[in-house]
Scaffold this active site. Structure first.
Site, PDB file in Angstrom:
ATOM      1  N   ARG A 148      15.445  19.660  16.052  1.00  0.00           N
ATOM      2  CA  ARG A 148      15.587  18.392  15.352  1.00  0.00           C
ATOM      3  C   ARG A 148      15.740  18.708  13.865  1.00  0.00           C
ATOM      4  NH1 ARG A 148      11.052  17.656  18.911  1.00  0.00           N
ATOM      5  NH2 ARG A 148      11.473  16.088  20.537  1.00  0.00           N
ATOM      6  N   LYS A 172       7.479  16.870  17.363  1.00  0.00           N
ATOM      7  CA  LYS A 172       6.876  15.538  17.243  1.00  0.00           C
ATOM      8  C   LYS A 172       5.392  15.590  17.584  1.00  0.00           C
ATOM      9  CE  LYS A 172      10.861  12.555  18.129  1.00  0.00           C
ATOM     10  NZ  LYS A 172      11.415  11.502  19.020  1.00  0.00           N
ATOM     11  N   HIS A 244      21.713  15.883  14.621  1.00  0.00           N
ATOM     12  CA  HIS A 244      21.227  15.756  16.001  1.00  0.00           C
ATOM     13  C   HIS A 244      22.329  16.068  17.011  1.00  0.00           C
ATOM     14  CE1 HIS A 244      17.357  14.668  17.656  1.00  0.00           C
ATOM     15  NE2 HIS A 244      17.931  14.035  18.655  1.00  0.00           N
ATOM     16  N   ARG A 247      21.942  19.419  18.401  1.00  0.00           N
ATOM     17  CA  ARG A 247      20.882  19.483  19.422  1.00  0.00           C
ATOM     18  C   ARG A 247      21.424  18.994  20.769  1.00  0.00           C
ATOM     19  NH1 ARG A 247      15.154  19.285  20.169  1.00  0.00           N
ATOM     20  NH2 ARG A 247      14.399  17.432  21.262  1.00  0.00           N
ATOM     21  N   HIS A 270      10.820  18.044  24.992  1.00  0.00           N
ATOM     22  CA  HIS A 270      10.739  16.716  25.599  1.00  0.00           C
ATOM     23  C   HIS A 270       9.455  16.593  26.405  1.00  0.00           C
ATOM     24  CE1 HIS A 270      15.405  16.084  25.523  1.00  0.00           C
ATOM     25  NE2 HIS A 270      14.828  15.793  24.380  1.00  0.00           N
ATOM     26  N   TYR A 279      21.374  14.629  29.896  1.00  0.00           N
ATOM     27  CA  TYR A 279      22.453  15.598  29.655  1.00  0.00           C
ATOM     28  C   TYR A 279      23.199  15.969  30.933  1.00  0.00           C
ATOM     29  CZ  TYR A 279      20.340  15.905  25.093  1.00  0.00           C
ATOM     30  OH  TYR A 279      19.848  15.582  23.866  1.00  0.00           O
TER      31      TYR A 279
END
Length: 300
Positions: A148, A172, A244, A247, A270, A279
Site C-alpha cells: 500500500r 493496517k 494502488h 498493488r 488481507h 483478483y
C-alpha cells in the site's frame, strides 16, 4: 463543546488506542461521523437521543445528494462502529443502528496494468534527475512487494532483511507481515541509496526511512500519487492509475502465474480471503484457459 464533539473525540481516541486502526481509517470514520453530527445538531438531537428513524432520514438525505451505494455502506459502517462504542461505554443501552441495512454493492473490479505497461512506466522515469533512481526503486517496490502507498512511505531500513529475502511491513491496524523481496528491488534500492540518498542532508528523525524527498524528509502519500500520475500521462496511458494500481497488478499477475490464493492473501495483508478472491475475477481468459485445461470433460 457540545455533546457530539465530546463523544466524537472519545470515539477517535478509542479507535486509535483500543482498536489500533490506521490513521486513514480513523479519518474516514471521523469525517462521516461529523456529517451525522451536523444533521443531528441542526435538529437538536443529542447522541443519547438518536433513534433508527433519525438515522434512516440522515441516510436518505445522503442518497438524495447522490452519494454512491459504496459510500453509503462506508458511512453506515462508521455509524455502527460509533454506536457500538457508545453501548460499550455505557452511554446508551441500545444501538439504534443495529437494524440499518447496507445497500447492495456490485462487485467493482480494480484497474490493473499489464506487465508491459508497468515496464513502460518504469522505463519512462528520467534517471538523469536526482529523484530518478528513487522513483524507480519506489515503483519496483510497489509492484514487486504489493505494498500500500502508506506502507511504502513508512518503509524503514530497520525492516529490510535482504540477506533473508524479506521485508517487514507494518500494515493496517499496525499489523506486521513479512513480504518476500525480489532481487530487482534490492538492486534498485541499492542504486538509489549509494547514488543519491547517501549524498543527502537527512533531517533528524528521518534517518531510518528509505525513501526521502529532496529536503531529506519522509515522503507523503500525495507525492507518490503525483509521481505515478505524471508517469502515466507521460506514456499516454488511458487507464486511471494510482499507486494502488501497482498493488492490484501485483496480485493479478501472481494469480495469472498460478500462485496460491492463501499465499497472496498473506503477502497483501488481507484479513479475509474473500478480499483476495476478487483478483480471480479479473482475467476471464485466464480463468477460461484454466477450466479448459484442467476439467476432466475437456481432456481428450
Amino acid at each position: 463543546m457540545n455533546q457530539w464533539s465530546i463523544y466524537n473525540r472519545d470515539f477517535v481516541n478509542y479507535l486509535k488506542i483500543e482498536r489500533g486502526l490506521a490513521e486513514n481509517s480513523i479519518f474516514a470514520y471521523q469525517r462521516d461521523l461529523e456529517k451525522l453530527s451536523e444533521f443531528c445538531i441542526a435538529r437538536s438531537i443529542s447522541p443519547k437521543e438518536v433513534n433508527l428513524e433519525n438515522l434512516k432520514q440522515f441516510l436518505a438525505d445522503l442518497y438524495d445528494l447522490g452519494l454512491s451505494a459504496r459510500s453509503q455502506a462506508r458511512v453506515i459502517s462508521g455509524i455502527k462502529q460509533f454506536f457500538d462504542f457508545m453501548v460499550l461505554e455505557g452511554v446508551r443501552q441500545e444501538d439504534p443502528s443495529s437494524l440499518l441495512e447496507l445497500p447492495k454493492i456490485g462487485m467493482k473490479l480494480p484497474v490493473f496494468l499489464s506487465i508491459a505497461e508497468i515496464d513502460e512506466m518504469i522505463a519512462a522515469i528520467d534517471l538523469s534527475k536526482p529523484e530518478g533512481h528513487r522513483n524507480k526503486a519506489m515503483l519496483e517496490t510497489l509492484y514487486s512487494c504489493g505494498l500500500r502507498v502508506s506502507e511504502l512511505i513508512n518503509l524503514k531500513f530497520s525492516n529490510i532483511f535482504f540477506q533473508q529475502g524479506f521485508i517487514r511491513v507494518i500494515g493496517k491496524g499496525n499489523k506486521e507481515r513479512l513480504v518476500p523481496v525480489s532481487p530487482s528491488v534490492e538492486k534498485e534500492i541499492g542504486i538509489y541509496v549509494s547514488g543519491t540518498r547517501n549524498h543527502m542532508n537527512i533531517q533528524k528523525g528521518h534517518e531510518d526511512f528509505v525513501f526521502l524527498n529532496r529536503r531529506g524528509k519522509q515522503l507523503t502519500r500525495v507525492m507518490i500519487f503525483t509521481i505515478v500520475k505524471n508517469l502515466a500521462l507521460s506514456i499516454g496511458l488511458k487507464k486511471k492509475v494510482s499507486p494502488h494500481t501497482f498493488r492490484h497488478s501485483f496480485a493479478t499477475h501472481l494469480i495469472e502465474g498460478g500462485a496460491n490464493l492463501r499465499a497472496i492473501q498473506e503477502m497483501l495483508g488481507h484479513e479475509s480471503i474473500t478480499t483476495t478472491e476478487i483478483y480471480t475475477h479479473l482475467d476471464q481468459s485466464f480463468i477460461r484457459e484454466a477450466i479448459i485445461s484442467y476439467h476432466p470433460r475437456n481432456k481428450k
